[in-house]
Design a protein around this motif. Structure first.
Motif, PDB file in Angstrom:
ATOM      1  N   GLU A  40       0.730  -0.475   0.122  1.00 47.90           N
ATOM      2  CA  GLU A  40      -0.380  -0.442   0.201  1.00 47.90           C
ATOM      3  C   GLU A  40       0.646   1.284   0.210  1.00 47.90           C
ATOM      4  OE1 GLU A  40      -1.748   2.646   2.355  1.00 47.90           O
ATOM      5  OE2 GLU A  40      -0.090   1.768   4.193  1.00 47.90           O
ATOM      6  N   ASN A  41       1.940   1.344  -0.080  1.00 48.82           N
ATOM      7  CA  ASN A  41       3.195   2.304   0.323  1.00 48.82           C
ATOM      8  C   ASN A  41       4.123   2.160  -0.463  1.00 48.82           C
ATOM      9  OD1 ASN A  41       2.179   4.687   1.632  1.00 48.82           O
ATOM     10  ND2 ASN A  41       2.664   2.651   3.298  1.00 48.82           N
ATOM     11  N   ASN A  68      -4.824   2.615   3.420  1.00 42.98           N
ATOM     12  CA  ASN A  68      -5.680   3.397   3.134  1.00 42.98           C
ATOM     13  C   ASN A  68      -4.831   4.548   2.110  1.00 42.98           C
ATOM     14  OD1 ASN A  68      -2.992   3.446   5.634  1.00 42.98           O
ATOM     15  ND2 ASN A  68      -3.480   5.295   5.547  1.00 42.98           N
ATOM     16  N   HIS A  69      -3.377   4.192   2.266  1.00 46.08           N
ATOM     17  CA  HIS A  69      -2.827   5.196   1.071  1.00 46.08           C
ATOM     18  C   HIS A  69      -2.979   4.588  -0.817  1.00 46.08           C
ATOM     19  CE1 HIS A  69      -1.324   7.488   3.723  1.00 46.08           C
ATOM     20  NE2 HIS A  69      -0.021   6.752   3.507  1.00 46.08           N
ATOM     21  N   HIS A 152      -5.419  -3.699   7.776  1.00 46.54           N
ATOM     22  CA  HIS A 152      -3.975  -2.836   7.425  1.00 46.54           C
ATOM     23  C   HIS A 152      -5.358  -2.407   8.831  1.00 46.54           C
ATOM     24  CE1 HIS A 152      -1.186  -0.419   5.369  1.00 46.54           C
ATOM     25  NE2 HIS A 152      -2.389   0.462   5.575  1.00 46.54           N
ATOM     26  N   HIS A 177       0.346  -2.031   8.220  1.00 46.47           N
ATOM     27  CA  HIS A 177       0.019  -0.581   8.934  1.00 46.47           C
ATOM     28  C   HIS A 177       0.920   0.569   9.092  1.00 46.47           C
ATOM     29  CE1 HIS A 177      -1.226   3.881   7.949  1.00 46.47           C
ATOM     30  NE2 HIS A 177      -1.906   3.550   9.431  1.00 46.47           N
TER      31      HIS A 177
END
Ligand SMILES: [Fe+2]
Length: 259
Positions: A40-41, A68-69, A152, A177
């Motif tokens: 996610e990052n 979330n990203h 996450h 996360h």
């Protein structure tokens, strides 16, 4: 028995490339049957590009999960729609691109992978992960042999609550996360393998993959910061689950640091 490896949040495109170049060797060395990577990052404080996600899948990852990203990288949206091996959290609004679960295969067994996001101290509004996961398990009942969840989320309390809620219904529940590996590996009373956070994949020596000075500057000044990736050697935190595929239960879990 299935040997399932889950690798923590990739923190930059360069880290993703490094990990991709190692994945087949890692699979071979640890006799991995199924491999999950949280990316996610991987676009650096946003989700991976489609090219990065494709590279991870072609290099040995079975499923790429998000958080979330993920949706902040617009260069991933088409792929989220087109490739169900790249997930975003299931409890986002239905209109968000992509899907939050998939059924893949390992050694002839059907592996349900769900990606969900927490609601405590998170910057993206989300529906109840508890209800969203219940719906999937009900909808897919009879169509999978084992279930795995990448949750996450920020707080260990929310992660542990979901782990216990799913105890006996998923072979593995692992958190992502925070980028910090936790030492609470355990098999819950009804057989779910649980860990609060896998950790991360990125450069050593910084703050969660980011150059320390740029993060400290933000705390000292309260100004928005332009983050830069840390510059140390790459590493990846991973957890290896041994799973009884007939029972949908964990037999063991252990932590690894890949360097
Ligand atoms: Fe995150």
């Amino acid at each position: 028995m299935l040997r399932i490896m889950a690798i923590g949040d990739i923190t930059s495109p360069a880290a993703a490339e490094w990990l991709a170049s190692r994945l087949w060797d890692i699979r071979k060395e640890h006799a991995i049957d199924f491999l999950l990577v949280n990316a996610e990052n991987a676009g650096f404080v946003m989700g991976p590009s489609a090219d990065t996600a494709k590279n991870l899948l072609e290099s040995g990852a079975d499923v790429v999960t998000g958080g979330n990203h993920t949706l902040q990288n617009f260069a991933l949206h088409n792929m989220l729609e087109a490739n169900s091996r790249v997930l975003r959290p299931i409890n986002l609004p239905a209109a968000a691109p992509g899907v939050g679960y998939t059924v893949a295969e390992a050694k002839g067994y059907r592996v349900l992978v769900i990606n969900a996001m927490g609601r405590v101290h998170m910057d993206v509004p989300a529906d109840s992960p508890f209800e969203a996961i219940d719906k999937v398990l009900k909808r897919e009942a009879g169509r999978y042999d084992i279930a795995l969840l990448d949750f996450h989320a920020e707080t260990t309390g929310e992660k542990l609550a979901l782990g216990h809620y799913l105890d006996g219904r998923a072979a593995a529940v692992f958190g992502t996360h925070t980028h910090v590996p936790t030492a609470d590996l355990q098999i819950l009373p009804k057989g779910t393998g649980f860990v609060s956070d896998l950790g991360m994949c990125g450069a050593d020596g910084g703050i969660m993959g980011i150059k320390a000075e740029t993060v400290i500057h933000r705390y000292l000044t309260a100004l928005p910061a332009r983050f830069q990736a840390a510059e140390g050697a790459f590493f990846a935190d991973a957890v290896l689950f041994e799973v009884d595929e007939g029972q949908n239960k964990a037999l063991s879990l252990s932590r690894l640091k890949i360097q």
